[in-house]
Design a protein around this motif. Structure first.
Motif, PDB file in Angstrom:
ATOM      1  N   TRP A 144       0.916  -1.148  -0.109  1.00 27.78           N
ATOM      2  CA  TRP A 144       0.134  -0.059   0.061  1.00 27.78           C
ATOM      3  C   TRP A 144       0.834   1.305   0.047  1.00 27.78           C
ATOM      4  N   PHE A 145       2.034   1.224   0.665  1.00 24.89           N
ATOM      5  CA  PHE A 145       2.770   2.555   0.804  1.00 24.89           C
ATOM      6  C   PHE A 145       3.232   2.826  -0.524  1.00 24.89           C
ATOM      7  N   TRP A 146       3.597   1.985  -1.342  1.00 25.04           N
ATOM      8  CA  TRP A 146       4.353   2.128  -2.542  1.00 25.04           C
ATOM      9  C   TRP A 146       3.080   2.589  -3.641  1.00 25.04           C
ATOM     10  N   ILE A 147       1.811   2.048  -3.550  1.00 22.82           N
ATOM     11  CA  ILE A 147       0.778   2.300  -4.264  1.00 22.82           C
ATOM     12  C   ILE A 147       0.355   3.953  -3.934  1.00 22.82           C
ATOM     13  N   LEU A 148       0.382   4.019  -2.601  1.00 24.33           N
ATOM     14  CA  LEU A 148      -0.045   5.308  -2.416  1.00 24.33           C
ATOM     15  C   LEU A 148       0.851   6.562  -2.609  1.00 24.33           C
ATOM     16  N   ARG A 149       2.334   6.087  -2.666  1.00 21.36           N
ATOM     17  CA  ARG A 149       3.240   7.094  -3.085  1.00 21.36           C
ATOM     18  C   ARG A 149       3.082   7.311  -4.639  1.00 21.36           C
ATOM     19  N   LYS A 150       2.818   6.358  -5.261  1.00 23.11           N
ATOM     20  CA  LYS A 150       2.622   6.375  -6.793  1.00 23.11           C
ATOM     21  C   LYS A 150       1.444   7.123  -7.357  1.00 23.11           C
ATOM     22  N   ASN A 151       0.368   6.812  -6.552  1.00 25.08           N
ATOM     23  CA  ASN A 151      -0.918   7.612  -6.905  1.00 25.08           C
ATOM     24  C   ASN A 151      -0.565   9.183  -6.789  1.00 25.08           C
ATOM     25  N   MET A 195       9.264   5.675 -14.832  1.00 20.61           N
ATOM     26  CA  MET A 195       9.195   6.849 -13.650  1.00 20.61           C
ATOM     27  C   MET A 195      10.094   7.782 -13.758  1.00 20.61           C
ATOM     28  N   MET A 196      11.421   7.583 -14.379  1.00 23.38           N
ATOM     29  CA  MET A 196      12.378   8.485 -14.326  1.00 23.38           C
ATOM     30  C   MET A 196      12.398   9.664 -15.311  1.00 23.38           C
ATOM     31  N   GLU A 197      11.603   9.196 -16.464  1.00 27.55           N
ATOM     32  CA  GLU A 197      11.488   9.979 -17.502  1.00 27.55           C
ATOM     33  C   GLU A 197      10.496  11.516 -17.422  1.00 27.55           C
ATOM     34  N   HIS A 198       9.769  11.329 -16.117  1.00 29.75           N
ATOM     35  CA  HIS A 198       9.301  12.339 -15.724  1.00 29.75           C
ATOM     36  C   HIS A 198       9.763  13.316 -14.931  1.00 29.75           C
TER      37      HIS A 198
END
Lengths: 340, 472
Positions: A30-37, A140-143
């Motif tokens: 969940w931590f990663w998903i939240l961070r991504k969103n 992820m990095m391209e942005h």
């Protein structure tokens, strides 16, 4: 400890462990998903749309809203919002239903593609991440990289021409090198060619190609080509692929009748008591590993033989330039030899 | 030349570089080797009759053969360890006799005769001196035996063959075959093991080797393991096999340490370290007769004395702290007994007690002083007779007496087993932590390498304690 008993202590412990697992397990935590969103802001969406349009237009396909919504993994409302903003800013325009890139939009898209491929190149040459992770990390990095950072990165990597999959990296000025070749299924039987590109999407197929140990830059000879499978020979080994998998390999046929060394093989196939000459190191060996091998004397023309077999099967020790060097199997598979 | 020209040239060079493509470095290296080969052909004469000693390849065939390779390896490494542990006993007790039983009372009476105040005398002699003396007595002999033997093997050229034989085991856990060597070195001393990881030239594998070196039971911990196993585990079996069983228990702990080493290596290479560059190559140098005296000299100077010096530097303040916490009072209680009673609850959860936890905190500088500290603190909190007084570490001559003190402190078989586990799984000593920092130059990895084993230790002892209480 008034109300201690081992069972309740264990239960509390396992609940904590389970919670930590749910939050922090790789990718799905969940931590990663939240961070991504949290990080999926408008800029990311716009850039992803631009990139998709660029790829679609390059392959000659037309895109309408419906396809776009299908390909992208965002909420529909957010995509529509982004599209509206992009039309206002002149990045894209509509031709009836079809979405098209404007000149500025194309330039912007090219810049994103440049960062993506440079970053893949960086991951391949300067880090130890596995091939299967390059694409997602570059996504992820391209942005994140701005114009100057991108150019510094490019200079740091020596302004490379191609990314590790064989895709051309657009230059600062937007120049794109040509990839030669056609999809493997289009080749006739007995054609000889060199693999110039391995497509890394979709992931399922890419993983199959990796599992087969097919290397970019290898010479191949097509042996069989029909609707059910494509067989080709390369570096002393035979590979059988389904056409849908083979379509992800781009091969540039070699027109003029170059002498193909028929007994090219991988060093991993060398037997005890055999000697060989090194032809070269495969393009799959990159960065620090490649440099190490070259520095140790694994260069074209060097004589090589097995010095010691390993009791557990690997690594074997090879005698090269008077020194005994042990290499693991996957490294030896990336060194090409011609047996004497 | 003005800026514009320079920019033009840089632009042009970038353009050319782009056109030349990626084969640049390959071609350059090939060119250099081709040139070198030409020069060699013209200038160097080779005596073909002596091409690679036949003896060399004969030895290699034996030490890497399927049948003999592994038995030879276990035999050699086992002998080295056995010689170290057994052989160090005698000089260790000699040193202990000299430093602890003779010089210490001498210093005390000397201090008394010049009228030194009790607190200064306690702080300096009972605290600082005693800790330093203890570390020297326990640490110096095993290191002075282990390091020269290990260095001789290294010098002879055998150790790279061990790495060669074992590499595929280590590859499975994402590590380098040479980790077998740094791990064995860790059995002598973790700080030296961490320094030895310099032989691993791949960044990822080197970090793995550094972080997991602590799972090798070091010289400072072997005596603890042997003592506790003999007192508690040897006591539950018939006396005819008790020494065998307690030996088995200690070996079991060491093997468990290796299992943790492999598992943690694997986990590290799959998670936090997967982005580090990973390369592999292993050179098998020709055998050569070791230069005996030079090897002994350098291993004594480079490894033993440096490590010993660092240990002393860290042990001195630890001794001071141990004395101070037992002699400074807040209200009616000394800091030590206050800390012990506040950690007793947590200690109980882990199947340990507050005394052990406090001992491990103050003994971070050196594992060697854990048992003396535990004994001193146990006597202090239980109020039984014996010992040398508050803040003065001691050890007892007979194992029975030691066992009696510990049992009076509430120790059970569970406490003993968990102490052995915790002695394996806790933070590295401060010498090692400092060495890790010097080798990695990274606060992040140093902190990680220090904290991770303690957390593992908490989890393992906690689980053992709960299941023990449930089923036994």
């Amino acid at each position: 400890m008034n109300n201690y008993n081992p069972i309740s202590a264990l239960i509390i412990f396992f609940v904590i462990v389970a919670l930590l697992f749910v939050f922090f397990r790789p990718i799905k935590g969940w931590f990663w998903i939240l961070r991504k969103n949290f990080k999926n802001n408008e800029k990311t969406i716009i850039e992803d749309i631009l990139k998709q349009l660029y790829h679609f237009e390059n392959s000659g396909n037309k895109v309408d809203m419906k396809t776009l919504v299908q390909v992208l993994d965002y909420k529909n409302t957010r995509i529509v919002e982004a599209i509206n903003k992009m039309t206002i800013n002149d990045l894209i325009y509509f031709e009836s239903d079809i979405l098209k890139l404007s000149e500025t939009g194309r330039e912007y898209a090219l810049r994103i593609v440049r960062v993506h491929r440079l970053w893949e190149r960086y991951l391949a040459d300067k880090t130890g991440f596995h091939k299967t992770e390059w694409h997602d990390r570059a996504e992820m990095m391209e942005h994140k990289l701005n114009h100057d950072e991108t150019n510094t990165l490019a200079a740091h990597l020596g302004n490379p021409k191609f990314d590790p999959h064989g895709d051309p990296i657009p230059t600062k000025t937007g120049k794109v090198a040509q990839v030669n070749g056609v999809e493997l299924p289009l080749l006739q039987v007995n054609t000889i060619g060199r693999i110039t590109h391995i497509e890394d999407e979709p992931e399922v197929i890419y993983k199959q190609i990796l599992a087969e140990n097919i290397h970019i830059g290898s010479l191949i000879r097509v042996i069989e080509n029909n609707n059910t499978r494509i067989t080709f020979q390369s570096e002393g080994e035979e590979f059988k692929l389904a056409p849908i998998v083979a379509a992800n390999l781009t091969v540039s046929p070699i027109e003029k009748e170059v002498v193909i060394e028929d007994n090219i093989a991988r060093l991993s196939s060398l037997d005890e008591e055999e000697t060989a000459k090194i032809i070269g190191i495969s393009k799959e060996s990159r960065g620090e590993s490649r440099r190490r091998l070259l520095d140790l004397g694994f260069v074209k023309g060097a004589k090589i033989s097995i010095d010691l077999m390993n009791p557990l099967g690997e690594p074997h020790a090879y005698l090269i330039k008077g020194t005994s060097i042990a290499l693991r199997k996957d490294q030896a598979a990336k060194i090409l030899i011609k047996k004497d | 030349m003005n800026q514009k020209n320079i920019d033009n040239i840089i632009e042009l060079s970038n353009e050319l570089r782009w056109q030349i493509g990626d084969d640049f470095h390959d071609n350059l290296t090939e060119g250099i080797y081709a040139d070198a080969a030409d020069i060699v052909k013209d200038t160097v004469q080779v005596d073909h009759s002596k091409k690679r000693f036949r003896l060399d390849s004969k030895i290699d065939k034996i030490v890497t053969s399927k049948t003999f390779g592994f038995p030879i390896m276990f035999l050699i490494l086992g002998t080295v360890l056995w010689l170290t542990i057994v052989g160090a006993n005698y000089p260790s007790s000699l040193l202990a006799n000299l430093l602890l039983d003779n010089i210490h009372p001498l210093l005390k009476s000397g201090a008394a005769s010049i009228g030194m105040p009790w607190w200064l005398d306690g702080f300096l002699i009972d605290g600082v001196y005693l800790a330093v003396a203890w570390v020297i007595a326990v640490m110096l002999p095993p290191m002075a035996i282990f390091f020269p033997m290990f260095t001789l093997l290294e010098d002879f050229g055998y150790l790279p063959r061990v790495a060669f034989n074992l590499d595929s085991l280590f590859k499975k856990s994402g590590a380098h075959g040479k980790q077998a060597l740094t791990m064995s070195m860790g059995f002598g001393c973790n700080a030296a093991g961490v320094v030895a990881t310099r032989i691993i030239d791949s960044p990822r594998e080197r970090l793995i080797a550094i972080i997991t070196n602590n799972f090798s039971l070091c010289n400072g911990r072997w005596p603890t393991q042997i003592l506790i196993a003999t007192i508690f585990i040897g006591a539950v079996v018939p006396s005819s096999i008790s020494s065998f069983v307690s030996l088995l228990a200690v070996i079991g702990i060491a093997v468990l340490g290796m299992a943790f080493m492999f598992t943690v290596s694997w986990a590290l290479s799959k998670t936090v370290l997967k982005g580090e560059v990973s390369t592999f190559n292993l050179e098998l140098p020709p055998y050569r007769p070791p230069r005996f005296w030079k090897t002994i000299y350098t291993s004594l100077i480079d490894r033993t004395l440096i490590v010993l010096w660092r240990a002393i530097v860290f042990a001195a303040p630890a001794g001071a702290v141990i004395w101070l916490i037992s002699n400074i009072y807040i209200g009616n209680e000394s800091i030590a007994s206050w800390a012990i009673s506040s950690m007793d609850g947590f200690g109980f959860l882990l199947g340990l007690n507050g005394v052990i936890l406090l001992a491990y905190i103050v003994a971070i500088p050196a594992n060697e002083i854990v048992i003396p500290t535990i004994l001193m603190l146990t006597v202090m909190v239980t109020g039984i007779s014996g010992g040398e007084g508050a803040g003065v570490m001691f050890e007892l001559d007979s194992m029975n007496a030691t066992g009696d003190v510990l049992r009076a402190g509430g120790w059970t078989l569970l406490t003993a087993i968990n102490l052995m586990l915790f002695s394996l799984l806790h933070n590295p000593c401060s010498t090692t932590i400092y060495t890790i920092y010097k080798e990695t130059k990274s606060a992040k990895w140093t902190i990680f390498a220090s904290i991770m084993p303690v957390i593992l230790g908490f989890v393992v002892t906690f689980l053992v304690a709960q299941f023990w209480r449930l089923f036994i």
